[in-house]
Design a protein around this motif. Structure first.
Motif, PDB file in Angstrom:
ATOM      1  N   GLU A 169       0.847  -1.210   0.000  1.00 40.19           N
ATOM      2  CA  GLU A 169       0.000   0.000   0.000  1.00 40.19           C
ATOM      3  C   GLU A 169       0.879   1.256   0.000  1.00 40.19           C
ATOM      4  N   ARG A 170       1.932   1.228   0.880  1.00 37.46           N
ATOM      5  CA  ARG A 170       2.780   2.420   1.042  1.00 37.46           C
ATOM      6  C   ARG A 170       3.734   2.646  -0.129  1.00 37.46           C
ATOM      7  N   ARG A 171       4.392   1.502  -0.560  1.00 36.94           N
ATOM      8  CA  ARG A 171       5.511   1.654  -1.507  1.00 36.94           C
ATOM      9  C   ARG A 171       5.179   1.303  -2.946  1.00 36.94           C
ATOM     10  N   ILE A 172       4.469   0.180  -3.115  1.00 35.02           N
ATOM     11  CA  ILE A 172       4.317  -0.305  -4.486  1.00 35.02           C
ATOM     12  C   ILE A 172       3.121   0.362  -5.154  1.00 35.02           C
ATOM     13  N   LEU A 173       1.978   0.379  -4.426  1.00 34.84           N
ATOM     14  CA  LEU A 173       0.793   1.009  -5.010  1.00 34.84           C
ATOM     15  C   LEU A 173       0.934   2.517  -4.884  1.00 34.84           C
ATOM     16  N   ASN A 174       1.365   3.128  -5.942  1.00 33.05           N
ATOM     17  CA  ASN A 174       1.521   4.565  -5.881  1.00 33.05           C
ATOM     18  C   ASN A 174       0.277   5.203  -6.487  1.00 33.05           C
ATOM     19  N   TYR A 175      -0.547   5.766  -5.605  1.00 32.52           N
ATOM     20  CA  TYR A 175      -1.799   6.336  -6.111  1.00 32.52           C
ATOM     21  C   TYR A 175      -1.561   7.675  -6.807  1.00 32.52           C
ATOM     22  N   GLY A 176      -0.370   8.219  -6.627  1.00 31.12           N
ATOM     23  CA  GLY A 176      -0.055   9.494  -7.280  1.00 31.12           C
ATOM     24  C   GLY A 176      -0.872  10.631  -6.708  1.00 31.12           C
ATOM     25  N   THR A 202      -9.966  23.370  -3.294  1.00 26.61           N
ATOM     26  CA  THR A 202      -9.489  22.198  -4.030  1.00 26.61           C
ATOM     27  C   THR A 202      -8.055  21.926  -3.600  1.00 26.61           C
ATOM     28  N   LEU A 203      -7.787  20.678  -3.213  1.00 24.81           N
ATOM     29  CA  LEU A 203      -6.439  20.330  -2.765  1.00 24.81           C
ATOM     30  C   LEU A 203      -5.898  19.210  -3.631  1.00 24.81           C
ATOM     31  N   VAL A 204      -4.607  19.246  -3.901  1.00 25.32           N
ATOM     32  CA  VAL A 204      -3.987  18.108  -4.576  1.00 25.32           C
ATOM     33  C   VAL A 204      -3.064  17.457  -3.548  1.00 25.32           C
ATOM     34  N   VAL A 205      -3.346  16.179  -3.235  1.00 21.93           N
ATOM     35  CA  VAL A 205      -2.578  15.496  -2.184  1.00 21.93           C
ATOM     36  C   VAL A 205      -1.990  14.210  -2.753  1.00 21.93           C
ATOM     37  N   ASN A 206      -0.982  13.677  -2.068  1.00 18.53           N
ATOM     38  CA  ASN A 206      -0.443  12.381  -2.482  1.00 18.53           C
ATOM     39  C   ASN A 206      -1.347  11.292  -1.955  1.00 18.53           C
ATOM     40  N   GLY A 207      -1.823  10.405  -2.832  1.00 15.96           N
ATOM     41  CA  GLY A 207      -2.724   9.338  -2.405  1.00 15.96           C
ATOM     42  C   GLY A 207      -2.029   8.390  -1.435  1.00 15.96           C
ATOM     43  N   GLY A 208      -2.837   7.617  -0.704  1.00 21.28           N
ATOM     44  CA  GLY A 208      -2.273   6.599   0.189  1.00 21.28           C
ATOM     45  C   GLY A 208      -2.576   6.841   1.656  1.00 21.28           C
ATOM     46  N   SER A 209      -2.779   8.127   2.042  1.00 24.64           N
ATOM     47  CA  SER A 209      -3.081   8.412   3.457  1.00 24.64           C
ATOM     48  C   SER A 209      -4.587   8.436   3.665  1.00 24.64           C
ATOM     49  N   THR A 210      -4.989   8.592   4.932  1.00 20.92           N
ATOM     50  CA  THR A 210      -6.425   8.700   5.182  1.00 20.92           C
ATOM     51  C   THR A 210      -6.887  10.102   4.789  1.00 20.92           C
ATOM     52  N   LEU A 211      -8.196  10.195   4.565  1.00 21.20           N
ATOM     53  CA  LEU A 211      -8.769  11.497   4.220  1.00 21.20           C
ATOM     54  C   LEU A 211      -8.535  12.467   5.379  1.00 21.20           C
ATOM     55  N   LEU A 212      -8.695  11.962   6.613  1.00 19.34           N
ATOM     56  CA  LEU A 212      -8.505  12.805   7.806  1.00 19.34           C
ATOM     57  C   LEU A 212      -7.106  13.416   7.816  1.00 19.34           C
ATOM     58  N   SER A 213      -6.072  12.595   7.619  1.00 20.05           N
ATOM     59  CA  SER A 213      -4.722  13.168   7.708  1.00 20.05           C
ATOM     60  C   SER A 213      -4.382  13.995   6.476  1.00 20.05           C
ATOM     61  N   SER A 214      -4.922  13.617   5.294  1.00 19.97           N
ATOM     62  CA  SER A 214      -4.657  14.441   4.100  1.00 19.97           C
ATOM     63  C   SER A 214      -5.230  15.842   4.290  1.00 19.97           C
ATOM     64  N   ASP A 259      -9.417  10.646  -6.939  1.00 17.70           N
ATOM     65  CA  ASP A 259     -10.008  11.965  -6.678  1.00 17.70           C
ATOM     66  C   ASP A 259     -11.270  11.791  -5.832  1.00 17.70           C
ATOM     67  N   ILE A 260     -11.459  12.706  -4.881  1.00 16.36           N
ATOM     68  CA  ILE A 260     -12.625  12.604  -3.983  1.00 16.36           C
ATOM     69  C   ILE A 260     -13.367  13.935  -3.968  1.00 16.36           C
ATOM     70  N   LYS A 261     -14.702  13.840  -4.022  1.00 12.09           N
ATOM     71  CA  LYS A 261     -15.535  15.028  -3.822  1.00 12.09           C
ATOM     72  C   LYS A 261     -16.185  14.876  -2.459  1.00 12.09           C
ATOM     73  N   LEU A 262     -16.029  15.887  -1.603  1.00 18.56           N
ATOM     74  CA  LEU A 262     -16.586  15.748  -0.258  1.00 18.56           C
ATOM     75  C   LEU A 262     -17.198  17.048   0.234  1.00 18.56           C
ATOM     76  N   VAL A 263     -18.010  16.922   1.283  1.00 24.58           N
ATOM     77  CA  VAL A 263     -18.647  18.098   1.880  1.00 24.58           C
ATOM     78  C   VAL A 263     -18.344  18.089   3.370  1.00 24.58           C
ATOM     79  N   ILE A 264     -17.876  19.241   3.901  1.00 23.01           N
ATOM     80  CA  ILE A 264     -17.639  19.354   5.345  1.00 23.01           C
ATOM     81  C   ILE A 264     -18.415  20.577   5.849  1.00 23.01           C
ATOM     82  N   PRO A 265     -18.788  20.595   7.141  1.00 21.09           N
ATOM     83  CA  PRO A 265     -19.481  21.785   7.648  1.00 21.09           C
ATOM     84  C   PRO A 265     -18.599  23.022   7.481  1.00 21.09           C
TER      85      PRO A 265
END
Ligand SMILES: Cc1cc2nc3c(=O)[nH]c(=O)nc-3n(C[C@H](O)[C@H](O)[C@H](O)COP(=O)(O)OP(=O)(O)OC[C@H]3O[C@@H](n4cnc5c(N)ncnc54)[C@H](O)[C@@H]3O)c2cc1C
Ligand code: FES
Length: 367
Positions: free
Chosen positions: A27-34, A46-58, A118-124
């Protein structure tokens, strides 16, 4: 025979552990979600983040702080966000902490959602206001044998805007091999004191954060917190209010009551505070003094296990049994409850018995 079963169990456990580690590595090394795009509130951010972490920490790494009272363990359900697209399947941890209604609406636990696309989300909207603060502990004082008050001077940013009743998340630091964790604590200071944050913390036996606070945290130490969070606030309705708390549940009520005094809000109000005996009481003088400053306010400490022969003149017994004596008809009241689940559930039942509307009961459950 027993020996062979033991060897087989040991072998299987080792294989399972190795597979889990392999998956984690993959998950960490081989699967590179980019790079993945997080579209928040229909393009508000709009944020561009490196895939692989949780949504909370991203989100946290990008200064968007979602409440996470259990520190990402999947148990508090405070980190709920609405995921419109790209959240993947709901895992077992989420299933057991989300109602079917939530799941239908796309509500997810952000600590359990992995960013893999890519994720579309809604937060308060108010979560855009939560910030990370650096502060310095300038006072640590014991209020009872198991409750401590911390006064933190804010360094960066220097001020905080919050409503009385809200909470912050305090980051503990590593000690004796225990990792740093994040825990929720209600702010006990008043919003007008915007350069400081005070919290009231009760020691939990073997608790990671509270052991750090009681045994390892010293005055002068710099620490981090984030916030403010939560919607446990006094409503603007001006309806008569009943406050019920026990132990460190005092914190948000202490802030709300002093804020009422500063705002000149003298609505009819009662505060029932529960303790086992007089050793559990604190801010007693200040609360009785408040009765003079807010003539429609009554403070009623209730002790469940006070020695029968003691000089205690106040109420004895559990709050749900004492409450009807002061409020026989609660139909017009709003109730604000703070403390353990058991305390809140039993007080809410007594309030309903006294006629309160279920929608007028507000609470912060600490455990
Ligand atoms: C919105 C909100 C506001 C809050 N405000 C306050 C506040 O103002 N004041 C306050 O004191 N608290 C408050 N809390 C509670 C606080 O966030 C912490 O949960 C509490 O301080 C315990 O944290 P801890 O890290 O010390 O304990 P933890 O390490 O999280 O442990 C909690 C308990 O579980 C037990 N435990 C831990 N791990 C295990 C295990 N593996 N097996 C069995 N038992 C285990 C521990 O012995 C401990 O008793 C609030 C909580 C919420 C959700
Ligand atoms: S942080 Fe507690 S459930 Fe996600």
């Amino acid at each position: 025979m027993i020996f062979s079963i033991g060897v087989a169990v040991g072998f299987l456990s080792t294989v399972t552990l190795l597979l889990a580690l392999l998956l984690l590595f993959a998950e960490r090394r081989i699967l590179n979600y980019g790079p993945c795009t997080l579209d928040i509130n229909e393009g508000r951010k709009t944020l561009v983040v490196n895939g692989g972490s949780t949504l909370l920490s991203s989100l946290g790494e990008n200064e968007i702080f979602i409440p996470s009272a259990c520190g990402g363990r999947g148990t508090c359900a405070y980190c709920k966000v609405k995921v419109l697209e790209g959240g993947g399947v709901i895992g077992p941890v989420e299933e057991s902490n989300l109602s079917s209604e939530d799941a239908k609406k796309g509500v997810r636990l952000s600590c359990q959602v992995k960013v893999r696309q890519d994720i579309k989300l809604v937060i308060p909207d108010e979560l855009f206001l939560a910030k990370r603060f650096q502060g310095k502990l300038i006072r640590k004082r014991l209020l009872t044998y198991d409750i401590v008050e911390l006064r933190i001077a804010l360094i960066q940013p220097e001020t905080i805007q919050f409503a009385a009743g809200q909470y912050i998340q305090l980051e503990s630091q590593e000690y004796l091999g225990r990792d740093a964790v994040m825990r929720a604590y209600s702010i006990s200071s008043v919003p007008s004191d915007d350069r400081h944050v005070e919290v009231i913390i009760r020691r939990m036996p073997e608790g990671i954060c509270t052991t750090w606070v009681f045994d390892h945290l010293e005055e002068g130490r710099e620490l981090n917190l984030s916030g403010p969070y939560g919607d446990f606030k006094l409503k603007e309705s001006k309806a008569p209010a009943v406050f019920l708390a026990g132990g460190s549940g005092m914190a948000p009520i202490w802030s709300i009551l002093r804020d009422m005094k500063e705002q000149g809000d003298d609505r009819e109000s009662y505060y029932f505070f529960s303790g086992r005996n007089q050793d559990d009481l604190f801010f007693t003088e200040e609360l009785f003094a408040l009765e003079k400053e807010l003539p429609n306010f009554r403070y009623i400490p209730c002790l469940t296990r006070e020695d029968k022969g003691s000089s205690w003149q106040g109420e004895r017994g559990r709050v749900p049994f004492i409450l009807p004596k002061y409020i026989p008809d609660a139909t017009k009241f709003e109730a604000y409850l703070c403390g353990s689940s058991n305390f809140i559930d039993s007080c809410a039942a007594a309030l309903k018995q006294a006629g309160i509307n279920e929608n007028s009961i507000f609470y912060d459950k600490f455990e």
